[in-house]
Design an enzyme around this catalytic site. Structure first.
Site, mmCIF file in Angstrom:
data_model
loop_
_atom_site.group_PDB
_atom_site.id
_atom_site.type_symbol
_atom_site.label_atom_id
_atom_site.label_comp_id
_atom_site.label_asym_id
_atom_site.label_seq_id
_atom_site.Cartn_x
_atom_site.Cartn_y
_atom_site.Cartn_z
ATOM 1 N N LYS A 19 0.663 -1.651 -0.045
ATOM 2 C CA LYS A 19 0.126 -0.405 0.248
ATOM 3 C C LYS A 19 0.889 1.528 -0.209
ATOM 4 C CE LYS A 19 -3.592 0.889 -0.317
ATOM 5 N NZ LYS A 19 -4.529 0.933 -0.911
ATOM 6 N N HIS A 43 -10.116 -7.161 -4.489
ATOM 7 C CA HIS A 43 -9.676 -6.338 -4.094
ATOM 8 C C HIS A 43 -10.050 -6.909 -2.268
ATOM 9 C CE1 HIS A 43 -11.530 -2.741 -1.817
ATOM 10 N NE2 HIS A 43 -10.560 -2.189 -1.775
#
Ligand code: GKR
Ligand code: MG
Length: 417
Positions: free
Chosen positions: A187, A314
């Site tokens: 991330k 996701h």
């Protein structure tokens, strides 16, 4: 005589659970994350489970859905979805937003159907094409602890800090040691792009040949995205949401050497056509929580196949009911091209399902074979986490507001670089 397949009630329970200080382009995760647990009770006492992201709006919509579904047949999932959609339409114009509600209820219906039939949910989706589903280690820049705040002591965890390439490599090693993951997603959107490029290069060196992805959640301009893409040529399996919107992604995709993925600019059926026409993305990260449920996700996979889009999955902070649902649908999709995202290792300590079914071995979760989703609700945990929700007063996710408690001048800027 009552009809056993009729829905008697939908019990909607908001919960809060512990979450580490994970950093992203919006700020930092708060000490508690929110989810909503569904128990769809049939006339014969069968209970189907569902899990949705939390927040006041989603809670209110699920409570509205509960009023509509009572009395409907649990096998009429299309009608159940349509009834919820129609009830929400006057106040929720976005089909994507309505999708969060219908999706969670569909999963609960499928779980109940599977329990009635004595078959796993994956069978209701056409059967499995794999016995276990590969997941990626979801790496985050993070603080060592939630700092002390408002009289609350600091809250640490056993992951430690990760604020530079060495910290990220160490976190990846821990993820691999504990769960056996064989691919990694970082991330990004937290530090200047050159620092995140260095982290990815350090991962590539530490884990040669293992697939890597980077997702800055639209923290970069088109120009910056192009620069990062060039720098990471040959290193990433795909670059996820470097910049905002279908047009922005299309501009980056024109000369990016790797595929671009998204879970941000293609989130509803009406986004597919422009994205495909502009060749804005090459990988779609599906998510049954907002694409209409497990069956619609299966259909979405067929659309991706038809248009040559690769498929990944996701995730958001979630617990075991969602992990079970993700695993069933991923097992039933032939063209799943990449390992799925999961936040589960960050949150599993507070799960609402009994242990023993969902385990990561070599980075994979075996598809549960019991009836329905194959997981059982831990009622004691549900009560405890619901109490935590009530007592905490936390009602919506606010990564930016929480960051400002520690850095008052922190600004949410997208793109930031
Ligand atoms: O948990 C996070 O901070 C993630 O950034 C999450 O909110 C995103 O929805 C997600 O994981 C993503 O891939 O964009
Ligand atoms: Mg993403």
């Amino acid at each position: 005589m009552s009809d056993p397949t009729r829905i008697k009630e939908l019990i909607v329970t908001p919960i809060a659970f512990r979450d580490p200080p994970l950093l992203n382009s919006n700020g930092v995760h708060e000490p508690l994350a929110l989810r909503i647990i569904l128990q769809l009770v049939l006339e014969d006492g069968t209970v189907g489970l569902g899990e949705s992201p939390g927040g006041v709006a989603r809670l209110e919509r699920l409570e509205a859905a509960a009023k509509v579904v009572a009395g409907m047949d649990v096998f009429d999932t299309t009608a159940v979805g349509a009834a919820i959609d129609a009830a929400l339409l006057p106040t929720v114009p976005s089909s994507h937003e309505r999708g969060w509600t219908t999706s969670a209820v569909e999963v609960a219906c499928l779980d109940a159907q599977g329990k009635l039939l004595g078959r796993p949910v994956s069978d209701l989706l056409g059967g499995t094409v794999r016995d276990s589903v590969p997941f990626a280690a979801y790496l985050f820049y993070k603080w060592a602890e939630h700092p002390a705040l408002d009289g609350r002591a600091a809250v640490g965890d056993d992951w430690g800090a990760a604020l530079d390439p060495a910290g990220i490599v160490e976190q990846a090693r821990l993820m691999q040691e504990r769960y056996g993951f064989r691919s990694f997603k970082l991330k990004g959107g937290v530090f200047p792009p050159d620092e995140e490029i260095a982290a990815i290069k350090a991962l590539a060196e530490a884990f040669p040949g293992q697939p890597l992805r980077l997702d800055p959640n639209t923290a970069w301009t088109v120009e910056t995205s192009r620069y990062v893409a060039r720098e990471l040529d040959g290193v990433l399996e795909y670059l996820e949401d470097p910049t905002k919107g279908i047009e922005g992604m299309a501009a980056v995709a024109k000369d990016a050497p790797m595929p671009l993925g998204t879970n941000m600019c293609v989130i509803a059926w009406e986004h597919l056509r422009p994205a495909i026409e502009q060749n804005a993305i090459q990988v779609l990260l599906t998510d049954h929580h907002y694409w209409g449920g497990l069956r619609r996700t299966r259909e979405l996979a067929a659309v991706c196949e038809a248009f040559g889009l690769a498929l990944s999955m996701h995730s958001n902070s979630h617990l075991g009911i969602s992990l079970a649902a993700m695993t069933h649908v991923a097992a039933a999709i032939p063209n799943l091209d990449h390992s799925c995202d999961t936040h589960y290792p960050w949150n599993s300590a507070d799960d609402v399902v009994l242990p023993g079914v969902l385990e990561f071995r070599d980075g994979e979760v075996k598809v549960p074979t019991g009836p329905g989703l194959g997981v059982e609700l831990d009622h004691e945990a549900l009560d405890r986490l619901h109490r935590l929700y009530l007592d905490s007063g936390v009602r919506s996710r606010d990564d930016t507001g929480y960051m400002r408690r520690f850095q008052p001048d922190y600004e949410l800027r997208l793109p930031r670089w």
